[in-house]
Design an enzyme around this catalytic site. Structure first.
Site, PDB file in Angstrom:
ATOM      1  N   SER A  39      33.363  18.495  19.618  1.00  0.00           N
ATOM      2  CA  SER A  39      32.269  19.458  19.474  1.00  0.00           C
ATOM      3  C   SER A  39      32.818  20.788  18.997  1.00  0.00           C
ATOM      4  O   SER A  39      33.949  21.172  19.358  1.00  0.00           O
ATOM      5  CB  SER A  39      31.553  19.667  20.813  1.00  0.00           C
ATOM      6  OG  SER A  39      30.661  20.774  20.738  1.00  0.00           O
ATOM      7  N   TYR A  43      29.761  21.415  29.360  1.00  0.00           N
ATOM      8  CA  TYR A  43      29.857  20.642  28.118  1.00  0.00           C
ATOM      9  C   TYR A  43      31.167  20.947  27.391  1.00  0.00           C
ATOM     10  O   TYR A  43      31.867  20.036  26.938  1.00  0.00           O
ATOM     11  CB  TYR A  43      28.663  20.949  27.225  1.00  0.00           C
ATOM     12  CG  TYR A  43      28.619  20.123  25.966  1.00  0.00           C
ATOM     13  CD1 TYR A  43      28.283  18.778  26.004  1.00  0.00           C
ATOM     14  CD2 TYR A  43      28.911  20.692  24.727  1.00  0.00           C
ATOM     15  CE1 TYR A  43      28.248  18.014  24.854  1.00  0.00           C
ATOM     16  CE2 TYR A  43      28.879  19.938  23.569  1.00  0.00           C
ATOM     17  CZ  TYR A  43      28.546  18.600  23.631  1.00  0.00           C
ATOM     18  OH  TYR A  43      28.510  17.847  22.481  1.00  0.00           O
TER      19      TYR A  43
END
Length: 249
Positions: free
Chosen positions: A144, A158
């Site tokens: 990510s 996250y």
């Protein structure tokens, strides 16, 4: 003389391959010549549609229900792929969970769920794949852009999970390099998918965080994965690749 496709006669497993980046990756690898297995958790119809599209390209396809949060199902999908296709050449760790929210609202159950899917599931699938991959094997993980730049609050859990995958990737490169197996990680930026559409309520703010000023497409991420899966990337390992429109710039 007929030239072979870059991944002719290779077998790939794409976890979380029923939609979004996973589906685009499965189809791109099939176009490059690979037979492709995908995993899914809930949407069997979507997974079977991806398989039909893989088969329409002249390749073999397989949909496997496997929850990356389950310690047996994640590595089990690797074995089932080998049982069906006889080998494994490429693992794409795409399955993941997303959870954003203020730090003080996150429960231990939230932490467990996200880390079980994003970290433990990826570790166990990679471990199982490493035992099956031959020389020239590939492990490619989807990370990510939030591992390289967290633009605001709410992303602590996250970013933690996805950042762990960078360490995993670098360590795998060292563990497996002498067997001719590479490990790399691709960090997508804001990507237009059904989970995060480019016309969604927060899309303009996300696009503004990139240098390109727009969302990327799942196909743009898949093209990087396809490169890393091929023979031309044999000397590329332990590396991070941002497909993020300059989100980290």
């Amino acid at each position: 003389m007929t030239s072979l496709l870059p991944l002719q006669d290779k077998v790939a497993l794409v976890t979380g391959g029923s939609r979004g980046i996973g589906a685009a990756t499965a189809l791109r690898l099939a176009r490059e010549g690979a037979d492709v297995a995908i995993t899914y958790v809930r949407d069997k119809d979507a997974a079977e549609d991806v398989v039909r599209r893989v088969e329409a390209l002249g390749r073999r396809g397989l949909a496997l229900r496997a929850d990356a949060a389950d310690a047996t199902e994640a590595p089990g999908a690797v074995g089932r792929t080998v049982d069906a296709f006889g080998r494994l050449d490429v693992l794409v760790n795409n399955a993941g969970a997303g959870l954003l929210g203020p730090l003080d609202t996150l429960s231990p159950a939230d932490v467990d769920r996200l880390l079980h899917v994003n970290v433990r599931g990826t570790f166990l699938a990679s471990q199982a794949a490493a035992a099956r991959l031959g020389h020239g094997g590939r492990i490619i993980t989807i990370g990510s852009c939030m591992t390289q730049r967290v633009p605001g609050p709410g992303g602590t859990l996250y970013a933690t999970g996805k950042s762990a995958l960078t360490g995993l990737t670098k360590a795998l490169a060292r563990e497996l390099g002498d067997r001719g197996i590479t490990a790399n990680i691709v960090h997508p930026g804001p990507i237009d998918t059904d989970m995060n559409p480019a016309d969604g309520p927060y899309a303009a703010d996300q696009a503004a965080l990139t240098a390109a000023g727009r969302f990327g497409t799942a196909d743009e991420v898949a093209s990087m994965v396809a490169y890393l899966a091929g023979a031309e990337a044999a000397y590329v390992t332990g590396a991070e690749f941002a497909v993020d429109g300059g989100h980290a710039a």
